[in-house]
Design a protein around this motif. Structure first.
Motif, short mmCIF file in Angstrom:
data_model
loop_
_atom_site.label_atom_id
_atom_site.label_comp_id
_atom_site.label_asym_id
_atom_site.label_seq_id
_atom_site.Cartn_x
_atom_site.Cartn_y
_atom_site.Cartn_z
N THR A 45 -4.69 13.14 1.32
CA THR A 45 -6.07 12.80 1.71
C THR A 45 -6.21 12.45 3.18
N PHE A 46 -5.09 12.31 3.89
CA PHE A 46 -5.16 11.95 5.31
C PHE A 46 -5.51 13.17 6.16
N ASP A 47 -6.07 12.90 7.33
CA ASP A 47 -6.38 13.97 8.28
C ASP A 47 -5.17 14.36 9.10
N LEU A 48 -4.25 13.42 9.29
CA LEU A 48 -3.05 13.68 10.10
C LEU A 48 -1.96 12.69 9.68
N ILE A 49 -0.72 13.16 9.66
CA ILE A 49 0.44 12.29 9.41
C ILE A 49 1.30 12.30 10.66
N VAL A 50 1.59 11.12 11.19
CA VAL A 50 2.50 10.97 12.32
C VAL A 50 3.75 10.28 11.80
N SER A 51 4.88 11.00 11.81
CA SER A 51 6.07 10.47 11.15
C SER A 51 7.31 10.59 12.03
N ASP A 52 8.15 9.57 11.96
CA ASP A 52 9.47 9.68 12.57
C ASP A 52 10.27 10.71 11.80
N LEU A 53 11.18 11.39 12.49
CA LEU A 53 12.00 12.40 11.81
C LEU A 53 13.05 11.74 10.92
N ARG A 54 13.73 10.74 11.48
CA ARG A 54 14.81 10.08 10.74
C ARG A 54 14.29 8.78 10.13
N LEU A 55 14.24 8.75 8.81
CA LEU A 55 13.73 7.60 8.08
C LEU A 55 14.74 7.20 7.00
N PRO A 56 14.72 5.95 6.56
CA PRO A 56 15.58 5.58 5.44
C PRO A 56 15.18 6.34 4.18
N GLY A 57 16.17 6.89 3.48
CA GLY A 57 15.85 7.71 2.31
C GLY A 57 15.56 9.13 2.73
N ALA A 58 14.38 9.62 2.42
CA ALA A 58 14.02 11.00 2.73
C ALA A 58 13.58 11.15 4.19
N PRO A 59 13.88 12.28 4.82
CA PRO A 59 13.44 12.49 6.21
C PRO A 59 11.94 12.72 6.29
N GLY A 60 11.41 12.58 7.50
CA GLY A 60 9.97 12.73 7.70
C GLY A 60 9.45 14.11 7.35
N THR A 61 10.33 15.13 7.37
CA THR A 61 9.89 16.48 7.03
C THR A 61 9.45 16.61 5.58
N GLU A 62 9.85 15.66 4.71
CA GLU A 62 9.40 15.69 3.32
C GLU A 62 7.89 15.57 3.22
N LEU A 63 7.29 14.95 4.24
CA LEU A 63 5.84 14.75 4.21
C LEU A 63 5.07 16.05 4.40
N ILE A 64 5.75 17.08 4.95
CA ILE A 64 5.09 18.38 5.12
C ILE A 64 4.68 18.93 3.76
N LYS A 65 5.62 18.84 2.80
CA LYS A 65 5.33 19.33 1.45
C LYS A 65 4.38 18.40 0.72
N LEU A 66 4.61 17.09 0.86
CA LEU A 66 3.77 16.12 0.16
C LEU A 66 2.34 16.12 0.68
N GLY A 67 2.15 16.47 1.95
CA GLY A 67 0.81 16.48 2.54
C GLY A 67 -0.06 17.62 2.08
N GLN A 68 0.54 18.64 1.49
CA GLN A 68 -0.21 19.77 0.94
C GLN A 68 -1.19 20.38 1.95
N GLY A 69 -0.70 20.62 3.15
CA GLY A 69 -1.54 21.22 4.18
C GLY A 69 -2.01 20.26 5.24
N THR A 70 -1.87 18.96 5.01
CA THR A 70 -2.21 17.97 6.05
C THR A 70 -1.24 18.14 7.21
N PRO A 71 -1.73 18.27 8.45
CA PRO A 71 -0.82 18.46 9.58
C PRO A 71 0.11 17.26 9.77
N VAL A 72 1.37 17.55 10.10
CA VAL A 72 2.37 16.51 10.31
C VAL A 72 2.90 16.61 11.73
N LEU A 73 2.77 15.53 12.49
CA LEU A 73 3.30 15.43 13.84
C LEU A 73 4.60 14.63 13.76
N ILE A 74 5.70 15.25 14.17
CA ILE A 74 7.02 14.62 14.06
C ILE A 74 7.38 13.91 15.37
#
Length: 483
Positions: A45-74
């Motif tokens: 539901t967000f307009d934009l996701i700004v995420s660090d690449l290296r995170l505890p657990g899953a990497p920030g790139t996981e948000l690309i799939k979870l965002g379902q088309g929401t743009p992700v800035l790494i």
């Protein structure tokens, strides 16, 4: 109001980024990991996701799939720059290297949100993720070209000419060489060329050739195979490969080692690269934009830059004027910086004094736009009253020396028939500096420094500074006559 999700495990960085975005009229939510973001929010539901690449657990790139088309800035550190490039291949819309400049972050966010708003419904709804960025590039390029979105402040004649050239050159695939002094905004021109091109939806990979150690630059640019050198535990794609389908911007290309220049020439001639340690070549479709503050033609003459590469780069050359050559643009730019910096600290009462505006207009700004921005930022931070003075900006010149236009009207007429050979040269159409030089050479034998300064309408300090800049020595007989 656009709603942005920040995913960053460093509390200090997350809080600072949240404050920055909220001050600029964005609604912000935050999380410390991908898992926390999943538990607390509906990510798509967000307009934009700004995420660090290296995170505890899953990497920030996981948000690309979870965002379902929401743009992700790494966000990434320089050490993991190639991983960030890999994330763009996975569908991230862009990356930004830490530590990032506030303006750089705000520009990236605004650009991504604008692109999302202007994108066709099927793309913005996430029907087809941007895996390689090629499909929608033409639409974005034509849209921007129609709207004339250059994204650079200034309206002086040299910049108007620059904008015209950008619009003509951007839709082509020709290589471009941007020339200009340090701090003039060469990367902004490169970004405009990319944004107005058919490649606008594909990555623009920016590389500062002067910032990468010489021993690593070939691996960074062209990639390497596993075992190619000590520490190469896995194969890596290079930045040229990451720019496939998009634009490669090489800043300070004059600092590129000769061996890397030879490899780059192959990219331009053959459209292919070979990773370090590999015997296989692979095709790439990259538009190259290069920038430099150095004279590449002279470097080529003395063997410090490949002449064949120079002519490959010099298909289209754009010359950015120095800030001191842009007239009233400097005040327009300063006002924009003042508004931006004031918003950062939550003030809306700051303004330049009339003396500060005059000083800004006439100071030479050897560091160009970058120096101006730093001066305004410092003044905003240190200001205790609403009015910002020239002294607070750190401009150490006398106001009586400033107005060159007025000075031209007050200059004395050169007398005809003097002993000095300079007086026999025509004085029509001279620049202010030429006129100054002629006058000083003609009269310094019989005038003191004080008299010269008074006739020229400047202070003795200004007279001395201009002597230094123009290389006009003082006469020995004149050196003590004022004491």
């Amino acid at each position: 109001m656009p709603h942005i999700l920040i995913v960053e495990d460093e509390t200090i960085i997350r809080s600072a980024l949240r404050r920055l975005l909220e001050r600029n009229q964005y609604q912000v939510s935050e999380a410390g990991s991908v898992q926390e973001a999943q538990e607390r929010f509906s990510i798509a539901t967000f307009d934009l996701i700004v995420s660090d690449l290296r995170l505890p657990g899953a990497p920030g790139t996981e948000l690309i799939k979870l965002g379902q088309g929401t743009p992700v800035l790494i966000m990434t550190s320089y050490a993991s720059l190639r991983s960030a490039v890999d994330s763009m291949k996975m569908g991230a819309v862009d990356y930004i290297a830490k530590p990032f400049d506030h303006d750089e972050m705000l520009q990236a966010v605004a650009r991504i949100l604008r692109d999302r708003q202007n994108a066709p419904a099927s793309v913005s709804a996430g029907a087809e993720p941007r895996a390689n960025g090629k499909a929608a590039a033409a639409d974005k390029g034509s849209s921007n070209a129609a709207n004339g979105e250059i994204g650079i402040i200034g309206s002086c004649p040299p910049m108007q000419d620059m904008y015209s050239k950008i619009r003509k050159v951007a839709p082509t695939d020709s290589n471009v060489l941007i020339q200009g002094e340090s701090g003039t905004g060469k990367e902004l021109v490169a970004r405009a060329l990319h944004n107005l091109s058919r490649r606008a939806k594909a990555p623009m990979i920016s590389v500062n050739c002067a910032a990468i150690p010489e021993t690593l630059i070939e691996s960074e640019l062209f990639g390497h195979e596993k075992g190619a050198f000590t520490g190469a535990s896995a194969g890596r794609a290079g930045l040229v490969e990451a720019a496939d389908g998009g634009t490669l911007f090489l800043d300070e290309i004059g600092e590129l080692p000769l061996e890397a220049q030879a490899r780059l020439l192959r990219v331009l001639q053959e459209g292919e690269i070979r990773r370090v340690g590999s015997v296989q070549s692979q095709k790439v479709d990259v538009r190259l934009i290069a920038a430099t503050h150095r004279d590449l033609k002279n470097l080529a003459k003395v063997g410090q830059f490949r002449e064949d590469l120079y002519y490959r780069l010099h298909v289209i050359a754009l010359k950015l004027p120095a800030l001191r050559e842009r007239g009233p643009d400097v005040n327009e730019i300063a006002t924009a910086f003042l508004a931006r910096q004031s918003a950062r600290i939550g003030r809306d009462d700051l303004r330049f004094s009339s003396e500060a505006e005059q000083a800004i207009r006439h100071y030479s700004w050897p560091g160009n736009v970058r120096e101006l921005e730093n001066a305004v930022e410092r003044a905003v931070i240190l200001s205790e009253s609403p009015e910002i003075s020239a002294e607070l900006l750190g401009i150490d010149i006398e106001l009586s020396d400033l107005d060159d236009d007025d000075l031209l009207g007050n200059l004395p007429v050169l007398s005809s028939g003097t002993a000095n050979s300079a007086s026999h040269e025509p004085t029509e159409d001279l620049s202010l500096e030429d006129y100054f030089q002629h006058f000083v050479l003609e009269h310094q034998d019989h005038m003191t420094e004080t008299e010269l300064a008074r006739k020229l309408g400047v202070s003795r300090k200004c007279l001395w500074e201009r002597r230094q800049r123009l290389g006009i020595p003082r006469r020995k007989s004149n050196a003590t006559s004022d004491n």
